[in-house]
Write a protein that holds these residues in place. Structure first.
Motif, PDB file in Angstrom:
ATOM      1  N   LYS A  72     112.600 -83.031  23.754  1.00 48.43           N
ATOM      2  CA  LYS A  72     111.332 -82.569  23.194  1.00 48.43           C
ATOM      3  C   LYS A  72     111.559 -82.187  21.740  1.00 48.43           C
ATOM      4  O   LYS A  72     112.687 -82.013  21.299  1.00 48.43           O
ATOM      5  N   THR A  73     110.446 -82.024  21.034  1.00 48.91           N
ATOM      6  CA  THR A  73     110.469 -81.633  19.632  1.00 48.91           C
ATOM      7  C   THR A  73     109.614 -80.382  19.467  1.00 48.91           C
ATOM      8  O   THR A  73     108.560 -80.289  20.089  1.00 48.91           O
ATOM      9  N   PRO A  74     110.040 -79.444  18.636  1.00 50.22           N
ATOM     10  CA  PRO A  74     109.187 -78.282  18.396  1.00 50.22           C
ATOM     11  C   PRO A  74     107.848 -78.721  17.821  1.00 50.22           C
ATOM     12  O   PRO A  74     107.793 -79.694  17.070  1.00 50.22           O
ATOM     13  N   ASN A  75     106.778 -78.012  18.171  1.00 55.11           N
ATOM     14  CA  ASN A  75     105.500 -78.368  17.559  1.00 55.11           C
ATOM     15  C   ASN A  75     105.377 -77.668  16.213  1.00 55.11           C
ATOM     16  O   ASN A  75     106.178 -76.808  15.860  1.00 55.11           O
ATOM     17  N   LEU A  76     104.376 -78.060  15.455  1.00 55.90           N
ATOM     18  CA  LEU A  76     104.229 -77.534  14.099  1.00 55.90           C
ATOM     19  C   LEU A  76     104.122 -76.023  14.045  1.00 55.90           C
ATOM     20  O   LEU A  76     104.595 -75.399  13.104  1.00 55.90           O
ATOM     21  N   LEU A  77     103.522 -75.424  15.043  1.00 53.88           N
ATOM     22  CA  LEU A  77     103.376 -73.977  15.029  1.00 53.88           C
ATOM     23  C   LEU A  77     104.683 -73.253  15.339  1.00 53.88           C
ATOM     24  O   LEU A  77     104.833 -72.076  15.027  1.00 53.88           O
ATOM     25  N   GLN A  78     105.642 -73.937  15.939  1.00 53.80           N
ATOM     26  CA  GLN A  78     106.928 -73.319  16.263  1.00 53.80           C
ATOM     27  C   GLN A  78     107.927 -73.417  15.115  1.00 53.80           C
ATOM     28  O   GLN A  78     108.897 -72.666  15.069  1.00 53.80           O
ATOM     29  N   ILE A  79     107.692 -74.346  14.184  1.00 56.67           N
ATOM     30  CA  ILE A  79     108.644 -74.572  13.093  1.00 56.67           C
ATOM     31  C   ILE A  79     108.903 -73.298  12.283  1.00 56.67           C
ATOM     32  O   ILE A  79     110.063 -72.962  12.037  1.00 56.67           O
ATOM     33  N   PRO A  80     107.879 -72.547  11.865  1.00 54.19           N
ATOM     34  CA  PRO A  80     108.178 -71.322  11.098  1.00 54.19           C
ATOM     35  C   PRO A  80     109.060 -70.328  11.864  1.00 54.19           C
ATOM     36  O   PRO A  80     109.965 -69.727  11.296  1.00 54.19           O
ATOM     37  N   PHE A  81     108.796 -70.161  13.159  1.00 52.37           N
ATOM     38  CA  PHE A  81     109.596 -69.234  13.968  1.00 52.37           C
ATOM     39  C   PHE A  81     111.024 -69.741  14.146  1.00 52.37           C
ATOM     40  O   PHE A  81     111.972 -68.973  14.101  1.00 52.37           O
ATOM     41  N   LEU A  82     111.159 -71.049  14.341  1.00 55.53           N
ATOM     42  CA  LEU A  82     112.484 -71.643  14.506  1.00 55.53           C
ATOM     43  C   LEU A  82     113.285 -71.506  13.217  1.00 55.53           C
ATOM     44  O   LEU A  82     114.456 -71.119  13.248  1.00 55.53           O
ATOM     45  N   CYS A  83     112.660 -71.806  12.077  1.00 53.78           N
ATOM     46  CA  CYS A  83     113.361 -71.674  10.797  1.00 53.78           C
ATOM     47  C   CYS A  83     113.782 -70.233  10.537  1.00 53.78           C
ATOM     48  O   CYS A  83     114.883 -69.975  10.069  1.00 53.78           O
ATOM     49  N   SER A  84     112.901 -69.303  10.865  1.00 48.53           N
ATOM     50  CA  SER A  84     113.221 -67.892  10.671  1.00 48.53           C
ATOM     51  C   SER A  84     114.382 -67.472  11.558  1.00 48.53           C
ATOM     52  O   SER A  84     115.334 -66.829  11.098  1.00 48.53           O
ATOM     53  N   ALA A  85     114.328 -67.854  12.827  1.00 47.53           N
ATOM     54  CA  ALA A  85     115.386 -67.477  13.770  1.00 47.53           C
ATOM     55  C   ALA A  85     116.731 -68.078  13.378  1.00 47.53           C
ATOM     56  O   ALA A  85     117.774 -67.451  13.547  1.00 47.53           O
ATOM     57  N   LEU A  86     116.701 -69.287  12.835  1.00 46.52           N
ATOM     58  CA  LEU A  86     117.941 -69.970  12.451  1.00 46.52           C
ATOM     59  C   LEU A  86     118.328 -69.719  10.994  1.00 46.52           C
ATOM     60  O   LEU A  86     119.309 -70.282  10.505  1.00 46.52           O
ATOM     61  N   GLN A  87     117.538 -68.900  10.312  1.00 46.91           N
ATOM     62  CA  GLN A  87     117.786 -68.570   8.905  1.00 46.91           C
ATOM     63  C   GLN A  87     117.867 -69.828   8.049  1.00 46.91           C
ATOM     64  O   GLN A  87     118.744 -69.995   7.215  1.00 46.91           O
TER      65      GLN A  87
END
Length: 139
Positions: A29-44
């Motif tokens: 699966k791929t993260p959806n567009l709304l998850q990208i900001p949270f994923l980037c933040s969590a992964l710094q």
């Protein structure tokens, strides 16, 4: 792994099930567009780093991403408004944006109507064509 985060810890930071993290890492699966900001933040990560964007000859080109670039069903709420607003702010027609992104005008119309969503590998291309940074797409 570079941050020494377990899948469980990452899932906790994002408030998603661990199974979702596993599916992303396995390429199922791929993260959806709304998850990208949270994923980037969590992964710094910056958005540019997440998308693997590197300018080449003064322009952003489609490049192979670390996430699968096949079409997934995203929530279109965010991108249709963003694309339309920045396109009109820049004074571009849908045809001009389509030409800059090397897609059909019909596809740009669908993006703005919310009936189609850009693939993840198109986000850097759209942002470059609109003259915006990737983080601005997610504002």
């Amino acid at each position: 792994e570079q941050l020494n985060l377990s899948q469980e810890e990452l899932a906790g930071l994002m408030t998603v099930p661990v199974a979702r993290i596993e599916a992303w890492e396995n390429g199922e699966k791929t993260p959806n567009l709304l998850q990208i900001p949270f994923l980037c933040s969590a992964l710094q990560l910056t958005y540019e780093a997440f998308f693997g964007v590197r300018p080449r000859r003064g322009r952003i080109h489609r490049i192979r991403l670390r996430v699968p670039s096949y079409q997934v069903s995203y929530l279109p709420i965010m991108c249709n408004h963003t694309i339309h607003c920045y396109r009109t702010k820049k004074g571009l027609t849908q045809k001009q944006l389509a030409d800059a992104c090397e897609v059909s005008e019909m596809l740009v119309q669908k993006w703005e109507a919310g009936t189609a969503i850009p693939k993840l590998d198109m986000i850097p291309v759209i942002c470059d064509s609109l003259g915006i940074r990737i983080w601005m797409f997610f504002e």
